[in-house]
Design an enzyme around this catalytic site. Structure first.
Site, mmCIF file in Angstrom:
data_model
loop_
_atom_site.group_PDB
_atom_site.id
_atom_site.type_symbol
_atom_site.label_atom_id
_atom_site.label_comp_id
_atom_site.label_asym_id
_atom_site.label_seq_id
_atom_site.Cartn_x
_atom_site.Cartn_y
_atom_site.Cartn_z
ATOM 1 N N GLU A 23 -22.322 47.898 -40.650
ATOM 2 C CA GLU A 23 -23.329 48.734 -41.315
ATOM 3 C C GLU A 23 -24.763 48.289 -41.020
ATOM 4 O O GLU A 23 -25.693 49.068 -41.128
ATOM 5 C CB GLU A 23 -23.097 48.752 -42.830
ATOM 6 C CG GLU A 23 -23.392 47.405 -43.490
ATOM 7 C CD GLU A 23 -23.181 47.416 -44.999
ATOM 8 O OE1 GLU A 23 -22.419 48.231 -45.496
ATOM 9 O OE2 GLU A 23 -23.798 46.558 -45.657
ATOM 10 N N ASN A 24 -24.931 46.996 -40.674
ATOM 11 C CA ASN A 24 -26.285 46.525 -40.393
ATOM 12 C C ASN A 24 -26.804 46.965 -39.033
ATOM 13 O O ASN A 24 -27.927 46.620 -38.671
ATOM 14 C CB ASN A 24 -26.378 45.003 -40.558
ATOM 15 C CG ASN A 24 -25.298 44.245 -39.813
ATOM 16 O OD1 ASN A 24 -24.161 44.692 -39.721
ATOM 17 N ND2 ASN A 24 -25.660 43.117 -39.256
#
Lengths: 224, 217
Positions: free
Chosen positions: A46-47
């Site tokens: 997700e980063n």
């Protein structure tokens, strides 16, 4: 047999070749260890990248997973900013997400981000993931440390999202959710339907095809 | 873009300012600027960014030194000091789902009045917000976020302020760079104009006000 290994091994069988998959922190990160070598999935972090792989050799301080831990990039990986990352997640471009759970109820509601007065870490990306991913698997131990049920009639903790859970995998059982509620489809080796009922506080149907969980990839025998 | 030295960084900040920061668990947060903010004896700051730092420090020194009175973030669980100050009523924390937070920042920098997201419908995130149904699906109206100043970590800047980020240190940085009145960048390297291929520029230099060279260089 380690409960986490059982859960990860069973979840791994839900991976399909070509899937884009986001794995939550904790037990879900063990899933790749049990995926069949013929099945290739692309892991999303997700980063901000696609193509997460195991750490091989030197660490790069700027290549970390969603838990902030060093990881690797596969050949062909793609890096992007957080807006694109969550556009991928919300936009249905992630085929499958696997997350831990504190509670799941018979309507597929999930609570996994806070315990009022005790633990308020924040939801991070969890709400977006379970709302946007095409399929949501909750991978969690069947009961709390005190033996309490986590699969409930109605969640008591603040929700992460409503009606979002498609599959629950525990070290005891596999429940699938359809339009009418939860269906018990599999039990772990050595676990009976009655054992599951004793540890589950939700209404559910038992599939006519109820079968034993396939744990060949960890060579499981008696678990409990 | 104006290149500045470390002595010029502290005076860009004032008590009570809202500060938007890049970074994810500290990766991609400009550590030198955070330190300069601590040294500048600032108080009552509002911080807007993904999390309050750690395992890499990120903005955690500002929390530890109690310079922050309000925090808008998606996650605070890796920095126990944040939760303690929140429980003690010393720090006002607004939690926003990560995808919602970054989109609010994107809207703030893009001239948009808000957006509709399905994330948070039926949860505590919905409290105080407008629910709208479009095409049979429920959404929450989420509003834009802007800040007085943005602090950015880049791998490389040229003399016009064009930026390149490194790996997963990109995260919130390119969005934050669009959503603040003043944009301050800490770069590992400052190169001559033209040395960055135009196709590879991740943040156009017109968005950047100040660049300071990271101290480890």
């Amino acid at each position: 047999m380690d409960a986490k290994a059982v859960i990860a091994c069973r979840v791994a069988q839900e991976m399909q070749d070509g899937f884009v998959v986001n794995l939550g922190i904790g037990t879900p990160t063990l899933v790749p260890n049990y995926v069949s070598p013929e099945v290739h999935v692309t892991l999303q972090s997700e980063n901000g990248f696609l193509g997460m792989g195991p750490l091989n050799g030197e660490t790069n301080a700027n290549i970390v997973n969603a838990g902030g831990q060093p990881c690797g990039l596969q050949p062909g990986a793609a890096i992007f900013d957080s807006a694109l990352s969550f556009a991928l997640i919300r936009g249905g471009h992630v085929d499958l997400t696997v997350l831990g759970g504190l509670e799941v109820d018979q309507d597929g509601n999930l609570a996994n981000w806070m315990v009022p007065g005790k633990m308020v870490p924040g939801m991070g990306g969890a709400m977006d993931l379970v709302t946007g991913a095409r399929r949501v698997i909750v991978a969690m131990e069947h009961c709390t440390r005190n033996g309490g049920a986590k699969i409930l009639e109605r969640c008591t903790l603040p929700l992460t999202a409503c009606h979002c859970v498609d599959l629950i995998v525990t070290e005891m059982a596999v429940f699938r959710r359809d339009e009418n509620g939860l269906v018990l489809e599999e039990v772990a080796p050595g676990v009976t339907e009655q054992d599951v009922r004793r540890c589950t506080a939700a209404s559910y149907r038992v599939a006519p095809t109820l079968r034993e969980m396939n744990l060949e990839r960890i060579g499981a025998r008696a678990i409990l | 873009m104006k290149r500045i030295g470390w002595a010029d960084v502290g005076p860009l900040f004032r008590d009570g300012m809202s500060v938007m920061f890049g970074g994810f668990l500290g990766t991609g947060t400009p550590a030198g600027i955070v330190q300069a903010m601590c040294d500048a004896d600032l108080h009552q700051l509002t911080l807007i960014g993904n999390d309050s730092g750690l395992p890499v420090p990120g903005v955690s020194p500002l929390i530890a030194e109690r310079r922050v009175s309000r925090l808008i973030a998606s996650h605070i669980g890796t920095n126990p000091a944040t939760g303690k100050q929140m429980m003690a009523g010393e720090l006002d924390v607004e939690l926003s789902p990560q995808g919602t937070l970054i989109e609010r920042i994107r809207c703030g920098g893009s001239g948009l009045g808000g957006f509709l997201t399905p994330t948070g419908v039926g949860t505590v995130v919905e409290e105080g917000k407008t629910r709208m149904t479009v095409g049979g699906r429920d959404y929450l109206l989420e509003l834009p976020l802007r800040a007085d100043i943005a602090i950015i970590k880049a791998k490389r800047a040229d003399r016009l302020g064009n930026l390149v980020y490194d790996r997963a240190a990109r995260n919130f940085n390119p969005l934050v760079a669009m959503a603040a009145d003043v944009v301050l960048v800490e770069a590992d390297e400052i190169v001559e104009t033209g040395e960055i291929d135009p196709d590879l520029v991740m943040t156009p230099g017109v968005l950047v006000d100040y660049v300071v060279l990271a101290r480890s260089n």
